[in-house]
Scaffold this motif. Structure first.
Motif, short mmCIF file in Angstrom:
data_model
loop_
_atom_site.label_atom_id
_atom_site.label_comp_id
_atom_site.label_asym_id
_atom_site.label_seq_id
_atom_site.Cartn_x
_atom_site.Cartn_y
_atom_site.Cartn_z
N ARG A 36 -43.01 -0.95 1.59
CA ARG A 36 -42.80 -2.38 1.41
C ARG A 36 -42.21 -3.05 2.64
NH1 ARG A 36 -38.69 -5.94 -1.06
NH2 ARG A 36 -37.25 -4.21 -1.13
N ASN A 37 -41.31 -2.38 3.31
CA ASN A 37 -40.54 -3.05 4.34
C ASN A 37 -40.17 -2.05 5.42
OD1 ASN A 37 -39.11 -4.94 5.72
ND2 ASN A 37 -37.50 -5.21 4.19
N SER A 38 -41.11 -1.70 6.27
CA SER A 38 -40.86 -0.68 7.28
C SER A 38 -40.72 -1.31 8.65
CB SER A 38 -41.99 0.35 7.29
OG SER A 38 -43.21 -0.27 7.63
N THR A 39 -40.17 -0.53 9.55
CA THR A 39 -39.96 -1.04 10.90
C THR A 39 -40.08 0.08 11.91
OG1 THR A 39 -38.40 -2.10 12.39
CG2 THR A 39 -37.45 -0.73 10.68
N GLY A 40 -40.66 -0.25 13.05
CA GLY A 40 -40.67 0.68 14.16
C GLY A 40 -39.69 0.24 15.22
N ASN A 41 -38.84 -0.71 14.86
CA ASN A 41 -37.88 -1.31 15.79
C ASN A 41 -36.81 -0.30 16.15
OD1 ASN A 41 -35.79 -2.81 16.99
ND2 ASN A 41 -36.46 -4.67 15.95
N SER A 46 -31.30 2.23 15.81
CA SER A 46 -30.03 2.54 16.47
C SER A 46 -28.86 1.94 15.70
CB SER A 46 -30.05 2.02 17.90
OG SER A 46 -28.82 2.25 18.54
N ASN A 47 -29.02 0.69 15.25
CA ASN A 47 -27.98 0.05 14.45
C ASN A 47 -27.74 0.81 13.15
OD1 ASN A 47 -27.68 -1.96 16.37
ND2 ASN A 47 -29.01 -3.42 15.30
N ASN A 72 -27.34 -7.86 15.01
CA ASN A 72 -27.47 -9.31 14.92
C ASN A 72 -28.91 -9.69 14.57
OD1 ASN A 72 -24.73 -10.25 16.05
ND2 ASN A 72 -25.47 -8.91 17.69
N GLY A 73 -29.04 -10.85 13.96
CA GLY A 73 -30.35 -11.39 13.65
C GLY A 73 -31.20 -10.45 12.81
N SER A 74 -32.47 -10.30 13.18
CA SER A 74 -33.39 -9.47 12.41
C SER A 74 -33.10 -7.98 12.56
CB SER A 74 -34.83 -9.75 12.84
OG SER A 74 -35.01 -9.45 14.21
N ASP A 75 -32.24 -7.62 13.51
CA ASP A 75 -31.88 -6.22 13.72
C ASP A 75 -30.60 -5.83 12.99
OD1 ASP A 75 -34.05 -5.71 15.44
OD2 ASP A 75 -32.97 -6.59 17.11
N ARG A 76 -30.04 -6.76 12.24
CA ARG A 76 -28.79 -6.47 11.55
C ARG A 76 -29.06 -5.65 10.30
NH1 ARG A 76 -24.13 -11.02 10.18
NH2 ARG A 76 -22.43 -9.54 9.75
N VAL A 77 -28.21 -4.66 10.06
CA VAL A 77 -28.34 -3.80 8.88
C VAL A 77 -27.01 -3.76 8.14
CG1 VAL A 77 -27.88 -1.75 10.30
CG2 VAL A 77 -28.94 -1.49 8.05
N TYR A 78 -27.07 -3.87 6.81
CA TYR A 78 -25.90 -3.89 5.94
C TYR A 78 -25.84 -2.58 5.16
CZ TYR A 78 -26.33 -8.93 6.79
OH TYR A 78 -26.44 -10.17 7.37
N CYS A 107 -37.25 8.98 5.34
CA CYS A 107 -37.91 7.67 5.45
C CYS A 107 -37.30 6.91 6.62
CB CYS A 107 -37.81 6.88 4.17
SG CYS A 107 -36.21 6.92 3.33
N PRO A 108 -37.52 7.38 7.84
CA PRO A 108 -36.85 6.82 9.02
C PRO A 108 -37.27 5.40 9.36
CG PRO A 108 -38.56 8.37 9.68
CD PRO A 108 -38.43 8.50 8.19
N ASP A 109 -38.41 4.94 8.86
CA ASP A 109 -38.87 3.60 9.17
C ASP A 109 -38.49 2.57 8.11
OD1 ASP A 109 -40.06 4.42 11.54
OD2 ASP A 109 -41.91 5.00 10.52
N SER A 110 -37.76 2.99 7.11
CA SER A 110 -37.41 2.09 6.03
C SER A 110 -36.27 1.16 6.40
CB SER A 110 -37.01 2.89 4.79
OG SER A 110 -36.63 2.03 3.75
N LYS A 111 -36.35 -0.07 5.92
CA LYS A 111 -35.25 -1.02 6.10
C LYS A 111 -34.35 -1.10 4.87
CE LYS A 111 -36.65 -4.21 9.72
NZ LYS A 111 -36.75 -5.65 10.10
#
Length: 255
Positions: A36-41, A46-47, A72-78, A107-111
């Motif tokens: 549903r919500n993956s990222t290669g960022n 790192s965050n 920060n921004g779209s790279d922020r993780v809670y 699941c390393p690409d999961s947000k």
């Protein structure tokens, strides 16, 4: 009835090892949103690594609860973690350090990810969720426990229902109780919520577990009901650490 939200979830696994002392992880479930919500960022990854390390390091020093965000921004993780309040700092630390490898390997690409177990829970997301009740996923098990006298089970389950307000009003959102059932010995109960919840959400979380899984654990001498935001444990022996270094939880006893 066990209920899980399957839409968009790409990974789900269960490890059920039965009941044992809090030093062991006896029940583990997890869900991640890889499809549903993956990222290669790489910045987000790192965050996430920094956040997971911070959560596992700080929670054992903060009575088993810690939440934070990194980036920060779209790279922020809670992220948020909590351990069962009777767990020692060492037990809490071990559980969380075992947990942080799961999102990085499975699941390393999961947000987004939620993991819950008998000893500690973890959740992270790219959107803030602090103070929100997660009731989309939960699970229950009775391990290898045998059957109890139905009348004793009814009394024990009723006592667990009355434990709910004590949990929501406790300073650590944690409470235990003991029920004397005469010739049948004693029954021990424990309930806990994630400390970012409101008292009302805590009560709703616990009550929903009891309602959802009552028939599943019917007449069992021991069981646990686990969610991301709360959990309830019950057995015919003192399974929780009565000599924990944490503040003594509220305790009630009687026939």
């Amino acid at each position: 009835m066990e209920k899980f939200m399957f839409i968009f979830w790409a990974m789900f696994f269960i490890i059920m090892l039965g009941f044992c002392h809090v030093d062991g992880i006896t029940h583990l479930d997890s869900e991640c949103s890889q499809a549903r919500n993956s990222t290669g960022n790489t910045v987000y990854r790192s965050n996430l690594r920094s956040l997971l390390t911070s959560l596992a390091t700080n929670a054992p020093l903060q009575d088993g609860f810690f939440n934070a965000s990194v980036g920060n921004g779209s790279d922020r993780v809670y992220g948020l973690v909590w351990c069962r309040a009777d767990a020692s700092p060492d037990t809490c630390s071990k559980c969380l350090n075992d947990f942080i490898s799961i999102p990085l390997t499975d699941c390393p690409d999961s947000k987004e990810l939620v993991i819950w177990s008998s000893t500690c829970n973890l959740r992270f997301s790219n959107e803030s969720f602090f103070g929100e009740l997660w009731n989309k996923s939960s699970s229950s098990t009775y391990g290898n426990s045998g059957l109890d006298d139905p009348a004793v089970f009814t009394r024990g389950f009723s006592r667990m229902e009355t434990l709910v307000p004590s949990v929501s009003n406790g300073p650590l959102m944690f409470a235990t109780n003991v029920l004397d059932v005469g010739d049948n010995g004693e029954r021990y109960g424990l309930g806990q919520c994630s400390r970012d919840l409101s008292k009302l959400d805590c009560q709703n979380c616990l009550e929903e577990l009891l309602t959802s899984y009552r028939e599943y654990v019917l007449n069992r001498t021991g069981w646990e009901m686990l969610g991301v935001s709360c959990g309830m444990w019950y057995d015919n022996f003192r399974f929780y650490d009565a000599n924990s270094s944490r503040p003594n939880p509220p305790n009630t006893s009687g026939g």
